[in-house]
Design a protein around this motif. Structure first.
Motif, PDB file in Angstrom:
ATOM      1  N   THR A   1       7.241  -0.712   2.431  1.00 41.14           N
ATOM      2  CA  THR A   1       8.098  -0.389   3.636  1.00 41.14           C
ATOM      3  C   THR A   1       9.610  -1.239   3.335  1.00 41.14           C
ATOM      4  OG1 THR A   1       6.629  -0.089   5.170  1.00 41.14           O
ATOM      5  CG2 THR A   1       8.930  -0.385   6.146  1.00 41.14           C
ATOM      6  N   VAL A   2       9.438  -2.482   3.043  1.00 42.98           N
ATOM      7  CA  VAL A   2      10.368  -3.292   2.552  1.00 42.98           C
ATOM      8  C   VAL A   2      11.100  -2.562   1.311  1.00 42.98           C
ATOM      9  CG1 VAL A   2      11.438  -5.363   1.807  1.00 42.98           C
ATOM     10  CG2 VAL A   2      10.009  -5.129   3.721  1.00 42.98           C
ATOM     11  N   LEU A   3      10.579  -2.209   0.548  1.00 46.86           N
ATOM     12  CA  LEU A   3      11.007  -1.687  -0.793  1.00 46.86           C
ATOM     13  C   LEU A   3      11.298  -0.100  -0.713  1.00 46.86           C
ATOM     14  CD1 LEU A   3       8.432  -3.649  -3.331  1.00 46.86           C
ATOM     15  CD2 LEU A   3      10.907  -4.139  -2.938  1.00 46.86           C
ATOM     16  N   GLY A   4      11.212   0.337   0.428  1.00 46.66           N
ATOM     17  CA  GLY A   4      11.386   1.734   0.065  1.00 46.66           C
ATOM     18  C   GLY A   4      10.220   2.809  -0.341  1.00 46.66           C
ATOM     19  N   GLN A   5       9.104   2.333  -0.673  1.00 46.71           N
ATOM     20  CA  GLN A   5       8.256   3.034  -1.276  1.00 46.71           C
ATOM     21  C   GLN A   5       6.838   3.546  -0.184  1.00 46.71           C
ATOM     22  OE1 GLN A   5       8.456   3.152  -5.017  1.00 46.71           O
ATOM     23  NE2 GLN A   5      10.528   2.547  -3.955  1.00 46.71           N
ATOM     24  N   PRO A   6       6.176   4.632  -0.762  1.00 46.13           N
ATOM     25  CA  PRO A   6       5.254   5.017   0.200  1.00 46.13           C
ATOM     26  C   PRO A   6       4.186   4.246   0.481  1.00 46.13           C
ATOM     27  CG  PRO A   6       5.243   6.090  -2.055  1.00 46.13           C
ATOM     28  CD  PRO A   6       6.528   5.363  -1.951  1.00 46.13           C
ATOM     29  N   ILE A   7       3.473   4.273   1.534  1.00 45.66           N
ATOM     30  CA  ILE A   7       2.540   3.299   1.895  1.00 45.66           C
ATOM     31  C   ILE A   7       1.254   3.984   1.417  1.00 45.66           C
ATOM     32  CG2 ILE A   7       0.996   2.253   3.656  1.00 45.66           C
ATOM     33  CD1 ILE A   7       3.709   1.959   5.290  1.00 45.66           C
ATOM     34  N   ASP A   8       0.319   3.094   0.544  1.00 47.91           N
ATOM     35  CA  ASP A   8      -0.895   3.835   0.062  1.00 47.91           C
ATOM     36  C   ASP A   8      -1.878   4.025   1.535  1.00 47.91           C
ATOM     37  OD1 ASP A   8      -3.550   4.028  -0.902  1.00 47.91           O
ATOM     38  OD2 ASP A   8      -3.646   2.140  -2.151  1.00 47.91           O
ATOM     39  N   VAL A   9      -2.496   5.268   1.383  1.00 49.11           N
ATOM     40  CA  VAL A   9      -3.345   5.778   2.469  1.00 49.11           C
ATOM     41  C   VAL A   9      -4.516   4.424   2.845  1.00 49.11           C
ATOM     42  CG1 VAL A   9      -4.908   6.917   1.308  1.00 49.11           C
ATOM     43  CG2 VAL A   9      -4.701   7.504   3.528  1.00 49.11           C
ATOM     44  N   MET A  10      -4.875   3.922   1.910  1.00 51.09           N
ATOM     45  CA  MET A  10      -6.101   2.808   2.067  1.00 51.09           C
ATOM     46  C   MET A  10      -5.525   1.548   2.537  1.00 51.09           C
ATOM     47  SD  MET A  10      -8.651   4.317   1.390  1.00 51.09           S
ATOM     48  CE  MET A  10      -9.839   2.831   1.267  1.00 51.09           C
ATOM     49  N   ALA A  11      -4.159   1.461   2.759  1.00 49.38           N
ATOM     50  CA  ALA A  11      -3.427   0.126   3.070  1.00 49.38           C
ATOM     51  C   ALA A  11      -4.121  -0.109   4.594  1.00 49.38           C
ATOM     52  CB  ALA A  11      -2.173   0.089   3.172  1.00 49.38           C
ATOM     53  N   TRP A  12      -4.104   0.725   5.452  1.00 51.63           N
ATOM     54  CA  TRP A  12      -4.541   0.380   6.776  1.00 51.63           C
ATOM     55  C   TRP A  12      -6.063   0.084   6.992  1.00 51.63           C
ATOM     56  CZ3 TRP A  12      -1.178   0.205  10.527  1.00 51.63           C
ATOM     57  CH2 TRP A  12       0.272   0.814  10.598  1.00 51.63           C
TER      58      TRP A  12
ATOM     59  N   PHE B   1      -8.424  -7.664  -4.172  1.00 52.93           N
ATOM     60  CA  PHE B   1      -8.469  -6.059  -4.686  1.00 52.93           C
ATOM     61  C   PHE B   1      -7.438  -5.289  -4.234  1.00 52.93           C
ATOM     62  CE2 PHE B   1      -9.955  -1.980  -4.509  1.00 52.93           C
ATOM     63  CZ  PHE B   1     -10.372  -1.760  -5.906  1.00 52.93           C
ATOM     64  N   MET B   2      -7.046  -5.574  -2.977  1.00 50.61           N
ATOM     65  CA  MET B   2      -5.922  -4.860  -2.595  1.00 50.61           C
ATOM     66  C   MET B   2      -4.660  -4.966  -3.015  1.00 50.61           C
ATOM     67  SD  MET B   2      -3.486  -4.635  -0.076  1.00 50.61           S
ATOM     68  CE  MET B   2      -3.872  -5.663   1.253  1.00 50.61           C
ATOM     69  N   VAL B   3      -4.589  -6.177  -3.190  1.00 53.66           N
ATOM     70  CA  VAL B   3      -3.080  -6.683  -3.636  1.00 53.66           C
ATOM     71  C   VAL B   3      -2.998  -6.841  -5.188  1.00 53.66           C
ATOM     72  CG1 VAL B   3      -1.616  -8.714  -3.607  1.00 53.66           C
ATOM     73  CG2 VAL B   3      -2.757  -8.274  -1.563  1.00 53.66           C
ATOM     74  N   PHE B   4      -4.003  -7.206  -5.842  1.00 54.15           N
ATOM     75  CA  PHE B   4      -3.718  -7.149  -7.349  1.00 54.15           C
ATOM     76  C   PHE B   4      -4.230  -5.812  -7.993  1.00 54.15           C
ATOM     77  CE2 PHE B   4      -4.200 -11.895  -6.131  1.00 54.15           C
ATOM     78  CZ  PHE B   4      -2.914 -12.136  -6.768  1.00 54.15           C
ATOM     79  N   GLY B   5      -5.361  -5.322  -7.441  1.00 50.79           N
ATOM     80  CA  GLY B   5      -5.796  -4.250  -7.999  1.00 50.79           C
ATOM     81  C   GLY B   5      -5.105  -2.798  -7.609  1.00 50.79           C
ATOM     82  N   ARG B   6      -4.650  -2.837  -6.392  1.00 51.90           N
ATOM     83  CA  ARG B   6      -4.019  -1.369  -5.819  1.00 51.90           C
ATOM     84  C   ARG B   6      -2.491  -1.539  -5.583  1.00 51.90           C
ATOM     85  NH1 ARG B   6      -7.660   2.648  -3.903  1.00 51.90           N
ATOM     86  NH2 ARG B   6      -5.942   3.519  -2.912  1.00 51.90           N
ATOM     87  N   LEU B   7      -2.186  -2.582  -5.018  1.00 50.15           N
ATOM     88  CA  LEU B   7      -0.784  -2.763  -4.392  1.00 50.15           C
ATOM     89  C   LEU B   7       0.333  -2.725  -5.345  1.00 50.15           C
ATOM     90  CD1 LEU B   7       1.305  -2.535  -2.432  1.00 50.15           C
ATOM     91  CD2 LEU B   7       0.721  -4.855  -1.797  1.00 50.15           C
ATOM     92  N   LEU B   8       0.299  -4.018  -5.999  1.00 49.11           N
ATOM     93  CA  LEU B   8       1.088  -4.621  -6.929  1.00 49.11           C
ATOM     94  C   LEU B   8       1.173  -3.642  -8.553  1.00 49.11           C
ATOM     95  CD1 LEU B   8       0.866  -8.405  -6.777  1.00 49.11           C
ATOM     96  CD2 LEU B   8       2.680  -6.841  -5.748  1.00 49.11           C
ATOM     97  N   PRO B   9       0.308  -3.338  -8.915  1.00 47.76           N
ATOM     98  CA  PRO B   9       0.431  -2.396 -10.181  1.00 47.76           C
ATOM     99  C   PRO B   9       0.973  -1.130  -9.955  1.00 47.76           C
ATOM    100  CG  PRO B   9      -1.745  -3.085 -10.095  1.00 47.76           C
ATOM    101  CD  PRO B   9      -1.250  -3.513  -8.965  1.00 47.76           C
TER     102      PRO B   9
END
Length: 575
Positions: free
Chosen positions: A406-417, A455-463
């Motif tokens: 949200t801060v970076l103006g990017q779409p949110i991954d559906v699995m983030a919730w 897994f969520m931060v390094f495996g999905r979000l940041l890359p």
């Protein structure tokens, strides 16, 4: 050194957990299990994260140039000497590239990270071994898992830098020191021999080749503190210092003499004078902080396990006369105090102390020392502060997949919730159980929260946050538009080292007019990358060189190294 906590676990455990406890107690069987569990935390993002600016990209590019040139003595980043650290990490990264089938022409950053991953696993096994000697096998194993789960450890294990290799060598030397110490404080124990001394001094020599005198600081302070606490120092002679020092000189001197001759003494002036001693006397590169910096960053660096060790701190202090606790105090306290006083501060400077903290954390959990219950009001107040900080940081980590895009103006991954919900619930349950005297149950929930967060931060979000990786976007665009096997790029206004690593040593960092002239020299195989504030000067330079340019792509990105938004435009010569 009582093993009662392990016996309690085995006697109370259901049958499957009893088998697990038997594996944990077995020195050969527990090691692969610990390594497997650690990889659950360390592998997400290891292969998919792009090169990280700035240190990782600089180390990797310098290694790449070493492989390109075949010069195993000198260290360079493009045309400039890079004399901040010794040669050891570059040798290891070049070896890892060769063993994994890499080459200088293939910029696969994960190959350069392999020494850090191997050193991370070695560090965990060494931590578990020390825990086995100090306390009990189960405590050592749990300490290894806690260290693997800590965010600071995970960040450094994913980077092609010196810090994780240095940690493994510091722990190897500390293990050798511990063996001698335990033999001295337990008269029935057998004094270790030459093999232990060989481990100690080999680790010291290798550490000097990796990060210079840093290993002497941590291991030397521990040995000095133990000698003062025990009021005797002759037991240190069991490390055979005279032949040991000769071994260190044999390991270090050949390369040191060669680089001093090659650099006319510049290596010592830059590495020791500016990089090492300079950080001791003054804050460098904006990395300063007040005393208390490392205590504050511990809540994030060791999250969520700063909670149990913090809650148990005063109970642990009352056991300071026990040799295992005394050893940990000698290991942690002097170095921690000195680090807090040094002006230059970065979180990873304290990484060698996290293994000792993990051991005390595991001991506190198995001994039920972590809880809010205390008769001293200010102890309880600090406990509540610890619990509050752990929960607030945990909620921030749980929701990072929501608030960072949200801060970076990017779409949110559906699995983030769902990730956010499960991480938050596991963290809250574990924190409350730990605070109210059920740390052995709480640690399971905290480990679940930590693993899912990793897994969520390094495996999905940041890359997948492309906006954070300008160099990757540019490199992909250049490769997509190139009609030749070795395209070259000139960049103005964006000079991060990851760009050089991904696009090659011949990448040029220059001024706008020179970037236009660069295009004119070879229109068929050259590109220019121009930041928004330099576009007018670039266009003027293109007109002066009578070259028509074409915009291939534009990127709106966030340069995290500078904390600034950046619009970049990729040009080639119009065809």
């Amino acid at each position: 050194m009582s093993h009662s906590s392990d016996r309690v676990w085995k006697e109370a455990a259901p049958h499957p957990l009893g088998r697990l406890a038997a594996i944990v107690e077995h020195p050969q069987k527990s090691a692969p299990l610990l390594a497997f569990l650690a990889l659950l935390w360390l592998l997400p993002g290891f292969f998919s994260l792009p090169p990280i600016d700035r240190d990782e990209a600089r180390f990797a590019q310098a290694t790449r140039q070493m492989m390109e040139s075949g010069n195993l003595v000198d260290i360079r980043f493009q045309d400039a000497p890079r004399y901040k650290k010794p040669i050891g990490i570059y040798w290891l990264q070049a070896l890892a590239n060769g063993l994994s089938g890499g080459s200088p022409a293939e910029p696969s950053i994960w190959r350069y990270r392999l020494p850090s991953l191997a050193a991370a696993l070695a560090s965990l096994l060494l931590t578990a071994r020390m825990g086995r000697l100090l306390f009990a096998p189960g405590i050592g194993f749990l300490a290894g898992v806690i260290l693997a789960a800590s965010p600071l450890f995970g960040i450094e294990a994913r980077q092609a830098t010196t810090d994780m290799v240095q940690l493994a060598l510091i722990l190897a030397a500390t293990l050798a020191l511990l063996r001698v110490y335990l033999a001295e404080t337990a008269p029935a124990a057998r004094m270790p021999g030459w093999g232990n001394a060989l481990l100690f001094w080999s680790a010291i020599g290798a550490g000097l080749l990796i990060k210079g005198p840093v290993i002497l600081f941590f291991v030397g302070l521990t040995a000095l503190a133990l000698a003062l606490l025990e009021r005797r120092r002759r037991w240190l002679l069991r490390l055979y210092p005279v032949p040991g020092i000769l071994l260190v000189l044999a390991l270090v001197a050949p390369w040191f003499i060669a680089i001093m001759a090659k650099s006319n003494g510049d290596f010592a002036r830059q590495a020791l004078g500016h990089d090492f001693l300079g950080k001791v006397v003054a804050s460098q590169e904006g990395h300063g902080g007040l005393p208390g910096y490392y205590a504050a960053t511990l809540f994030l660096g060791l999250w969520p396990f700063a909670l149990p060790v913090g809650l148990a701190l005063f109970r642990l202090a009352r056991r300071r006369d026990e040799p295992p606790i005394r050893f940990c105090i000698a290991w942690l306290l002097p170095a921690w105090l000195v680090l807090e006083l040094i002006p230059t501060k970065l979180p990873h400077y304290a990484l060698p102390l996290y293994a000792g903290l993990a051991l005390l954390t595991a001991y506190a959990i198995t001994q039920n020392l972590a809880s809010l219950s205390s008769r001293v009001p200010w102890h309880r107040a600090l406990g509540w502060l610890n619990l509050t900080a752990t929960i607030l940081i945990g909620l921030g980590i749980a929701g990072i997949g929501l608030w960072l895009p949200t801060v970076l103006g990017q779409p949110i991954d559906v699995m983030a919730w769902p990730y956010a919900l499960v991480i938050a619930l596991a963290m809250l349950a574990g924190s409350v159980m730990t605070a109210y005297g059920r740390p052995q149950q709480g640690v399971v929930c905290l480990l679940v929260a930590s693993q899912l967060a990793s897994f969520m931060v390094f495996g999905r979000l940041l890359p997948n946050l492309d906006v954070l990786w300008p160099s990757r976007l540019v490199a992909e665009a250049v490769q997509a538009h190139a009609d030749c096997p070795a395209p070259r790029l000139a960049s103005t206004g964006y000079d991060e080292p990851s760009l050089v690593f991904l696009l090659g040593t011949e990448t040029v960092m220059t001024e706008p007019a020179q970037a236009a002239a660069f295009l004119a020299d070879d229109p068929a195989c050259r590109f220019a990358l121009i930041s928004e504030e330099n576009r007018a000067d670039f266009d003027a330079g293109a007109r002066k060189n009578a070259i028509a340019t074409e915009i291939l792509a534009q990127f709106d990105t966030f340069n995290y190294s500078k904390g600034a938004w950046l619009r970049l435009t990729l040009y080639d010569a119009a065809r």
